[in-house]
Write a protein that holds these residues in place. Structure first.
Motif, PDB file in Angstrom:
ATOM      1  N   LEU A 173      49.119  41.532  25.807  1.00 59.42           N
ATOM      2  CA  LEU A 173      49.680  40.195  26.012  1.00 59.42           C
ATOM      3  C   LEU A 173      50.892  40.206  26.930  1.00 59.42           C
ATOM      4  CD1 LEU A 173      49.385  38.561  22.461  1.00 59.42           C
ATOM      5  CD2 LEU A 173      47.859  38.328  24.428  1.00 59.42           C
ATOM      6  N   ASN A 174      51.591  41.343  27.014  1.00 58.84           N
ATOM      7  CA  ASN A 174      52.761  41.438  27.892  1.00 58.84           C
ATOM      8  C   ASN A 174      52.376  41.740  29.341  1.00 58.84           C
ATOM      9  OD1 ASN A 174      52.117  44.153  27.890  1.00 58.84           O
ATOM     10  ND2 ASN A 174      53.986  44.817  26.841  1.00 58.84           N
ATOM     11  N   GLY A 175      51.057  41.828  29.618  1.00 57.28           N
ATOM     12  CA  GLY A 175      50.585  42.063  30.980  1.00 57.28           C
ATOM     13  C   GLY A 175      50.351  43.512  31.346  1.00 57.28           C
ATOM     14  N   LYS A 176      50.688  44.439  30.469  1.00 54.37           N
ATOM     15  CA  LYS A 176      50.493  45.860  30.758  1.00 54.37           C
ATOM     16  C   LYS A 176      49.049  46.269  30.483  1.00 54.37           C
ATOM     17  CE  LYS A 176      55.150  47.493  30.193  1.00 54.37           C
ATOM     18  NZ  LYS A 176      55.988  48.586  29.760  1.00 54.37           N
ATOM     19  N   SER A 177      48.496  47.019  31.437  1.00 53.27           N
ATOM     20  CA  SER A 177      47.122  47.521  31.296  1.00 53.27           C
ATOM     21  C   SER A 177      47.104  48.770  30.438  1.00 53.27           C
ATOM     22  CB  SER A 177      46.542  47.855  32.659  1.00 53.27           C
ATOM     23  OG  SER A 177      46.472  46.706  33.449  1.00 53.27           O
ATOM     24  N   PHE A 178      45.991  48.988  29.755  1.00 51.06           N
ATOM     25  CA  PHE A 178      45.792  50.220  29.006  1.00 51.06           C
ATOM     26  C   PHE A 178      44.301  50.500  28.903  1.00 51.06           C
ATOM     27  CE2 PHE A 178      45.315  47.021  25.810  1.00 51.06           C
ATOM     28  CZ  PHE A 178      44.526  47.547  24.805  1.00 51.06           C
ATOM     29  N   SER A 179      43.969  51.738  28.611  1.00 53.90           N
ATOM     30  CA  SER A 179      42.574  52.145  28.441  1.00 53.90           C
ATOM     31  C   SER A 179      42.297  52.346  26.964  1.00 53.90           C
ATOM     32  CB  SER A 179      42.310  53.459  29.169  1.00 53.90           C
ATOM     33  OG  SER A 179      42.504  53.303  30.548  1.00 53.90           O
ATOM     34  N   LEU A 180      41.108  51.934  26.550  1.00 52.33           N
ATOM     35  CA  LEU A 180      40.717  52.033  25.151  1.00 52.33           C
ATOM     36  C   LEU A 180      39.334  52.658  25.076  1.00 52.33           C
ATOM     37  CD1 LEU A 180      41.467  51.177  22.197  1.00 52.33           C
ATOM     38  CD2 LEU A 180      40.154  49.109  22.638  1.00 52.33           C
ATOM     39  N   ASN A 181      39.167  53.627  24.193  1.00 52.71           N
ATOM     40  CA  ASN A 181      37.867  54.244  24.010  1.00 52.71           C
ATOM     41  C   ASN A 181      36.986  53.273  23.227  1.00 52.71           C
ATOM     42  OD1 ASN A 181      35.618  55.770  23.368  1.00 52.71           O
ATOM     43  ND2 ASN A 181      36.807  57.644  23.054  1.00 52.71           N
ATOM     44  N   ALA A 182      35.997  52.709  23.906  1.00 50.93           N
ATOM     45  CA  ALA A 182      35.148  51.676  23.320  1.00 50.93           C
ATOM     46  C   ALA A 182      34.290  52.193  22.174  1.00 50.93           C
ATOM     47  CB  ALA A 182      34.261  51.056  24.392  1.00 50.93           C
ATOM     48  N   LEU A 183      34.131  53.492  22.051  1.00 50.46           N
ATOM     49  CA  LEU A 183      33.331  54.039  20.957  1.00 50.46           C
ATOM     50  C   LEU A 183      33.979  53.791  19.599  1.00 50.46           C
ATOM     51  CD1 LEU A 183      32.237  57.438  22.535  1.00 50.46           C
ATOM     52  CD2 LEU A 183      30.850  55.384  22.220  1.00 50.46           C
ATOM     53  N   TYR A 184      35.274  53.529  19.586  1.00 48.72           N
ATOM     54  CA  TYR A 184      35.989  53.330  18.328  1.00 48.72           C
ATOM     55  C   TYR A 184      36.179  51.862  17.952  1.00 48.72           C
ATOM     56  CZ  TYR A 184      36.879  58.291  18.693  1.00 48.72           C
ATOM     57  OH  TYR A 184      36.719  59.636  18.803  1.00 48.72           O
ATOM     58  N   ILE A 185      35.612  50.954  18.731  1.00 48.47           N
ATOM     59  CA  ILE A 185      35.751  49.528  18.426  1.00 48.47           C
ATOM     60  C   ILE A 185      34.810  49.159  17.291  1.00 48.47           C
ATOM     61  CG2 ILE A 185      35.416  47.177  19.281  1.00 48.47           C
ATOM     62  CD1 ILE A 185      36.282  48.166  22.041  1.00 48.47           C
ATOM     63  N   GLU A 186      35.378  48.542  16.267  1.00 45.83           N
ATOM     64  CA  GLU A 186      34.576  48.072  15.135  1.00 45.83           C
ATOM     65  C   GLU A 186      34.287  46.586  15.267  1.00 45.83           C
ATOM     66  OE1 GLU A 186      34.890  47.831  10.306  1.00 45.83           O
ATOM     67  OE2 GLU A 186      35.775  49.534  11.333  1.00 45.83           O
ATOM     68  N   THR A 187      35.330  45.786  15.575  1.00 48.70           N
ATOM     69  CA  THR A 187      35.135  44.346  15.723  1.00 48.70           C
ATOM     70  C   THR A 187      35.971  43.814  16.878  1.00 48.70           C
ATOM     71  OG1 THR A 187      36.922  43.785  14.183  1.00 48.70           O
ATOM     72  CG2 THR A 187      34.716  43.975  13.238  1.00 48.70           C
ATOM     73  N   VAL A 188      35.469  42.708  17.451  1.00 43.90           N
ATOM     74  CA  VAL A 188      36.202  41.952  18.462  1.00 43.90           C
ATOM     75  C   VAL A 188      36.134  40.507  18.014  1.00 43.90           C
ATOM     76  CG1 VAL A 188      36.351  41.292  20.886  1.00 43.90           C
ATOM     77  CG2 VAL A 188      35.505  43.568  20.274  1.00 43.90           C
ATOM     78  N   GLU A 189      37.321  39.892  17.820  1.00 46.91           N
ATOM     79  CA  GLU A 189      37.382  38.527  17.309  1.00 46.91           C
ATOM     80  C   GLU A 189      38.395  37.717  18.104  1.00 46.91           C
ATOM     81  OE1 GLU A 189      37.026  38.783  12.664  1.00 46.91           O
ATOM     82  OE2 GLU A 189      38.338  40.391  13.400  1.00 46.91           O
ATOM     83  N   SER A 190      38.254  36.402  18.047  1.00 48.64           N
ATOM     84  CA  SER A 190      39.223  35.494  18.664  1.00 48.64           C
ATOM     85  C   SER A 190      39.956  34.747  17.565  1.00 48.64           C
ATOM     86  CB  SER A 190      38.512  34.502  19.584  1.00 48.64           C
ATOM     87  OG  SER A 190      37.873  35.188  20.620  1.00 48.64           O
ATOM     88  N   PHE A 191      41.298  34.766  17.611  1.00 51.64           N
ATOM     89  CA  PHE A 191      42.111  34.146  16.543  1.00 51.64           C
ATOM     90  C   PHE A 191      43.077  33.057  16.968  1.00 51.64           C
ATOM     91  CE2 PHE A 191      41.794  38.378  14.223  1.00 51.64           C
ATOM     92  CZ  PHE A 191      40.845  37.943  13.352  1.00 51.64           C
ATOM     93  N   PRO A 192      43.342  32.518  18.065  1.00 48.65           N
ATOM     94  CA  PRO A 192      42.540  32.408  19.269  1.00 48.65           C
ATOM     95  C   PRO A 192      42.705  33.582  20.217  1.00 48.65           C
ATOM     96  CG  PRO A 192      44.483  31.078  19.553  1.00 48.65           C
ATOM     97  CD  PRO A 192      44.543  31.671  18.172  1.00 48.65           C
ATOM     98  N   ASP A 193      43.770  34.410  20.054  1.00 45.95           N
ATOM     99  CA  ASP A 193      43.890  35.582  20.930  1.00 45.95           C
ATOM    100  C   ASP A 193      42.802  36.580  20.564  1.00 45.95           C
ATOM    101  OD1 ASP A 193      46.180  34.661  22.261  1.00 45.95           O
ATOM    102  OD2 ASP A 193      47.476  35.401  20.660  1.00 45.95           O
ATOM    103  N   THR A 223      41.364  39.793  19.417  1.00 41.10           N
ATOM    104  CA  THR A 223      41.852  40.896  18.605  1.00 41.10           C
ATOM    105  C   THR A 223      40.752  41.930  18.450  1.00 41.10           C
ATOM    106  OG1 THR A 223      43.293  39.381  17.389  1.00 41.10           O
ATOM    107  CG2 THR A 223      42.868  41.523  16.373  1.00 41.10           C
ATOM    108  N   ILE A 224      41.075  43.161  18.807  1.00 38.85           N
ATOM    109  CA  ILE A 224      40.132  44.271  18.696  1.00 38.85           C
ATOM    110  C   ILE A 224      40.577  45.140  17.532  1.00 38.85           C
ATOM    111  CG2 ILE A 224      39.205  46.325  19.830  1.00 38.85           C
ATOM    112  CD1 ILE A 224      39.847  44.888  22.514  1.00 38.85           C
ATOM    113  N   THR A 225      39.668  45.399  16.600  1.00 40.87           N
ATOM    114  CA  THR A 225      39.951  46.280  15.475  1.00 40.87           C
ATOM    115  C   THR A 225      39.154  47.561  15.661  1.00 40.87           C
ATOM    116  OG1 THR A 225      40.243  44.360  14.037  1.00 40.87           O
ATOM    117  CG2 THR A 225      39.951  46.494  12.956  1.00 40.87           C
ATOM    118  N   LEU A 226      39.847  48.688  15.553  1.00 38.84           N
ATOM    119  CA  LEU A 226      39.192  49.980  15.696  1.00 38.84           C
ATOM    120  C   LEU A 226      38.707  50.481  14.339  1.00 38.84           C
ATOM    121  CD1 LEU A 226      41.623  51.788  18.169  1.00 38.84           C
ATOM    122  CD2 LEU A 226      39.705  50.271  18.664  1.00 38.84           C
ATOM    123  N   THR A 227      37.889  51.510  14.360  1.00 41.06           N
ATOM    124  CA  THR A 227      37.327  52.051  13.123  1.00 41.06           C
ATOM    125  C   THR A 227      38.395  52.605  12.183  1.00 41.06           C
ATOM    126  OG1 THR A 227      36.919  54.158  14.248  1.00 41.06           O
ATOM    127  CG2 THR A 227      35.088  52.597  14.154  1.00 41.06           C
TER     128      THR A 227
END
Length: 74
Positions: A7-27, A29-33
């Motif tokens: 949200l602060n504009g900084k980029s980062f890399s995330l290993n997609a293999l560890y993503i459990e859920t992706v939701e809108s709250f409205p932002d 939100t990615i939850t990892l395993t």
């Protein structure tokens, strides 16, 4: 790895293999395993598309069992 933006504009890399859920709250939100959460600027749909492209790039979706093919020899 997928590239995302905090949200602060900084980029980062995330290993997609560890993503459990992706939701809108409205932002988005990615939850990892492991329970860690990341809130990102990208929409839920954008994250899903990035994950799909990542899976294809590492050929996770080339496995007939994962794709849902009933008979891989046809």
């Amino acid at each position: 790895m997928i590239e995302l933006t905090r949200l602060n504009g900084k980029s980062f890399s995330l290993n997609a293999l560890y993503i459990e859920t992706v939701e809108s709250f409205p932002d988005t939100t990615i939850t990892l395993t492991d329970g860690r959460k990341f809130i990102v600027l990208e929409s839920e749909e954008e994250v899903r598309n990035k994950v799909l492209l990542f899976y294809r790039s590492i050929q996770v979706l080339s496995n007939p069992h994962i794709r849902g093919d009933r008979n891989e020899e046809e």
